[in-house]
Design a protein around this motif. Structure first.
Motif, PDB file in Angstrom:
ATOM      1  N   GLU A  41       0.804  -1.055  -0.036  1.00 14.15           N
ATOM      2  CA  GLU A  41       0.115   0.072  -0.074  1.00 14.15           C
ATOM      3  C   GLU A  41       0.854   1.383  -0.162  1.00 14.15           C
ATOM      4  N   TYR A  42       2.127   1.365   0.744  1.00 16.80           N
ATOM      5  CA  TYR A  42       2.795   2.338   0.695  1.00 16.80           C
ATOM      6  C   TYR A  42       4.199   2.278   0.425  1.00 16.80           C
ATOM      7  N   GLY A  43       4.625   1.265  -0.116  1.00 17.58           N
ATOM      8  CA  GLY A  43       5.834   1.239  -0.568  1.00 17.58           C
ATOM      9  C   GLY A  43       6.959   0.990   0.516  1.00 17.58           C
ATOM     10  N   GLY A  59       3.520  -0.883  -4.093  1.00 22.02           N
ATOM     11  CA  GLY A  59       3.174   0.230  -3.153  1.00 22.02           C
ATOM     12  C   GLY A  59       3.840   1.345  -3.673  1.00 22.02           C
ATOM     13  N   GLU A  60       5.005   1.344  -4.383  1.00 19.89           N
ATOM     14  CA  GLU A  60       5.839   2.450  -4.995  1.00 19.89           C
ATOM     15  C   GLU A  60       5.156   2.733  -6.164  1.00 19.89           C
ATOM     16  N   LYS A  62       1.834   2.939  -6.394  1.00 21.78           N
ATOM     17  CA  LYS A  62       0.618   3.665  -6.116  1.00 21.78           C
ATOM     18  C   LYS A  62       1.062   4.971  -5.418  1.00 21.78           C
ATOM     19  N   THR A  63       2.194   4.818  -4.708  1.00 24.19           N
ATOM     20  CA  THR A  63       2.638   6.130  -3.946  1.00 24.19           C
ATOM     21  C   THR A  63       3.062   7.131  -4.965  1.00 24.19           C
ATOM     22  N   GLN A  64       3.780   6.808  -6.218  1.00 26.98           N
ATOM     23  CA  GLN A  64       4.405   7.707  -7.017  1.00 26.98           C
ATOM     24  C   GLN A  64       3.251   8.250  -8.104  1.00 26.98           C
ATOM     25  N   ALA A  66      -0.039   8.724  -6.983  1.00 27.74           N
ATOM     26  CA  ALA A  66      -0.554   9.600  -6.269  1.00 27.74           C
ATOM     27  C   ALA A  66       0.069  11.062  -5.962  1.00 27.74           C
ATOM     28  N   GLU A  67       1.303  11.057  -5.830  1.00 24.53           N
ATOM     29  CA  GLU A  67       2.431  12.324  -5.774  1.00 24.53           C
ATOM     30  C   GLU A  67       2.138  12.967  -7.050  1.00 24.53           C
ATOM     31  N   ARG A  96      -6.476   7.869  -0.024  1.00 19.31           N
ATOM     32  CA  ARG A  96      -6.396   6.350  -0.748  1.00 19.31           C
ATOM     33  C   ARG A  96      -8.019   5.750   0.128  1.00 19.31           C
TER      34      ARG A  96
END
Length: 223
Positions: A41-43, A59-60, A62-64, A66-67, A96
């Protein structure tokens, strides 16, 4: 007819056994949190197990995405001149949204919602230079449905299919990295813009061609 015998006091678990079972369950939950939930989920992968299982990359991604989507949205808002002072925005919820939250939002849609626009079909094409990102949104009412299909010519893109509304309300439908295309159906959980963010991480220009059919007011590329 035979009735099952009641267990004796000796057959019941002791307090020590119950405590041990509780501690074991808590330990298993903590292990799953560290090795599965945090990486996927969060890398975040403190043990390295997530990367070995291929969850850290998920997770990476999703985070990338979103950013990148948030950075582009802030950039677009900064370039707009407000027509009049507005009241302070309410605190933004978690970006999320869980799958259960999305399903619940769809289940509670009532028949008293404002009438949605008649179904229509619209196509749009955008060209992205290397490193460039853009967003296309459909203006939808709560409960409106939209089917879509998009393909990339000349390469692949990172994408984030999501919805947003004034006040910070957001929902993410799907994300991916290095994707040549996608198709599916959106059901708007709230009034606002629902659509797609794409970014070209390749070394050559690509063209994304989108076809959308459903109940929406406008479909346009964010400036």
């Amino acid at each position: 007819m035979y009735n099952t015998d009641m267990p004796t006091r000796a057959q019941l678990p002791s307090s020590a056994q119950l405590v041990r079972s509780t501690l074991i369950a808590a330990g298993v939950a903590a292990a799953l949190l560290v090795t599965v939930v945090l990486p996927s989920e969060y890398g975040i992968d403190p043990t390295g197990a997530g990367r070995a299982l291929g969850l850290t990359e998920m997770g990476e991604i999703k985070t990338q995405l979103a950013e990148e989507a948030e950075a582009d949205r802030v950039k677009d808002q900064a370039g707009q001149t407000p027509a009049a002072p507005v009241a302070p925005a309410t605190p933004a919820p978690e970006q999320r949204s869980s799958l259960l939250g999305s399903i619940f939002a769809q289940l509670v849609i009532g028949s008293a919602q404002a009438q949605t626009p008649a179904a229509k079909t619209q196509e749009i094409s955008v060209t992205l230079q290397p490193g460039e990102g853009t967003e296309v949104k459909a203006d939808m009412k709560q409960g409106a449905k939209l089917t879509y299909s998009w393909k990339v010519e000349g390469g692949t893109v990172n994408h984030d299919t999501h919805g947003a509304a004034p006040g910070g309300k957001e929902v993410s439908y799907s994300k991916g990295r290095g994707v040549p295309g996608d198709e599916g159906e959106l059901t708007a959980g709230f009034d606002g813009g629902h659509g797609w963010f794409w970014r070209n991480r390749g070394s050559a220009p690509v063209t994304v061609k989108l076809t959308a059919t459903g109940e929406f007011g406008s479909l346009k590329q964010a400036k």
